[in-house]
Motif scaffolding. Structure first.
Motif, PDB file in Angstrom:
ATOM      1  N   LYS A   1       0.818  -1.216   0.000  1.00  0.00           N
ATOM      2  CA  LYS A   1       0.000   0.000   0.000  1.00  0.00           C
ATOM      3  C   LYS A   1       0.852   1.265   0.000  1.00  0.00           C
ATOM      4  O   LYS A   1       0.393   2.329  -0.381  1.00  0.00           O
ATOM      5  CB  LYS A   1      -0.930   0.000   1.212  1.00  0.00           C
ATOM      6  N   GLU A   2       2.083   1.140   0.431  1.00  0.00           N
ATOM      7  CA  GLU A   2       2.984   2.290   0.538  1.00  0.00           C
ATOM      8  C   GLU A   2       3.899   2.319  -0.679  1.00  0.00           C
ATOM      9  O   GLU A   2       4.779   1.496  -0.821  1.00  0.00           O
ATOM     10  CB  GLU A   2       3.818   2.168   1.818  1.00  0.00           C
ATOM     11  N   GLU A   3       3.690   3.265  -1.558  1.00  0.00           N
ATOM     12  CA  GLU A   3       4.456   3.295  -2.801  1.00  0.00           C
ATOM     13  C   GLU A   3       5.571   4.335  -2.824  1.00  0.00           C
ATOM     14  O   GLU A   3       6.441   4.277  -3.687  1.00  0.00           O
ATOM     15  CB  GLU A   3       3.508   3.537  -3.978  1.00  0.00           C
ATOM     16  N   SER A   4       5.574   5.264  -1.888  1.00  0.00           N
ATOM     17  CA  SER A   4       6.536   6.369  -1.963  1.00  0.00           C
ATOM     18  C   SER A   4       7.847   6.098  -1.216  1.00  0.00           C
ATOM     19  O   SER A   4       8.842   6.761  -1.478  1.00  0.00           O
ATOM     20  CB  SER A   4       5.895   7.642  -1.415  1.00  0.00           C
ATOM     21  N   ASP A   5       7.874   5.143  -0.331  1.00  0.00           N
ATOM     22  CA  ASP A   5       9.058   4.881   0.493  1.00  0.00           C
ATOM     23  C   ASP A   5      10.007   3.931  -0.245  1.00  0.00           C
ATOM     24  O   ASP A   5       9.733   2.748  -0.396  1.00  0.00           O
ATOM     25  CB  ASP A   5       8.625   4.287   1.833  1.00  0.00           C
ATOM     26  N   LEU A   6      11.156   4.444  -0.683  1.00  0.00           N
ATOM     27  CA  LEU A   6      12.116   3.643  -1.452  1.00  0.00           C
ATOM     28  C   LEU A   6      12.751   2.539  -0.614  1.00  0.00           C
ATOM     29  O   LEU A   6      13.002   1.444  -1.114  1.00  0.00           O
ATOM     30  CB  LEU A   6      13.192   4.541  -2.056  1.00  0.00           C
TER      31      LEU A   6
ATOM     32  N   LYS B   1      10.306  -0.244  -0.357  1.00  0.00           N
ATOM     33  CA  LYS B   1      10.250  -0.983  -1.616  1.00  0.00           C
ATOM     34  C   LYS B   1      11.395  -1.995  -1.700  1.00  0.00           C
ATOM     35  O   LYS B   1      11.215  -3.119  -2.169  1.00  0.00           O
ATOM     36  CB  LYS B   1      10.318  -0.034  -2.816  1.00  0.00           C
TER      37      LYS B   1
END
Length: 100
Positions: free
Chosen positions: A50-55, A58
């Motif tokens: 759900k969290e796409e912005s945290d590199l 990822k």
């Protein structure tokens, strides 16, 4: 003479059955542990997806997925080998695979 041979055979069979039971018990315990770990990995992946912005997150997701796939491959290989040797009546290949 025949009675002593039968007694010896019975004793050896009893020992083998006890060892087999111990092995299966350890396998069951290890399988339950791995199942729990895989469940935690799946839960982590669901939340992290759900969290796409945290590199960094990822990268963790990528690593956890890789570990999960590797674990699945190893388990499939082990299960195949166990089933093959167990069907032939040999447990020797597994004696060193499981910590005593």
């Amino acid at each position: 003479m025949a009675e002593s041979a039968i007694c010896f055979l019975f004793e050896q069979l009893s020992i083998w059955l006890q060892e087999e039971q111990k092995l299966i018990g350890r396998l069951r315990h290890e399988a339950e542990f791995i199942r729990g770990e895989m469940g935690q990995m799946r839960a982590f992946l669901r939340v992290a997806a759900k969290e796409e912005s945290d590199l960094q997150l990822k990268e963790w997701v990528r690593q956890v997925r890789e570990i999960a796939y590797d674990t699945e491959d190893i388990l499939e290989k082990y299960i195949f080998q166990f089933a093959h040797h167990h069907a032939r009546g040999s447990e020797a290949p597994y004696r060193n695979c499981i910590p005593q």
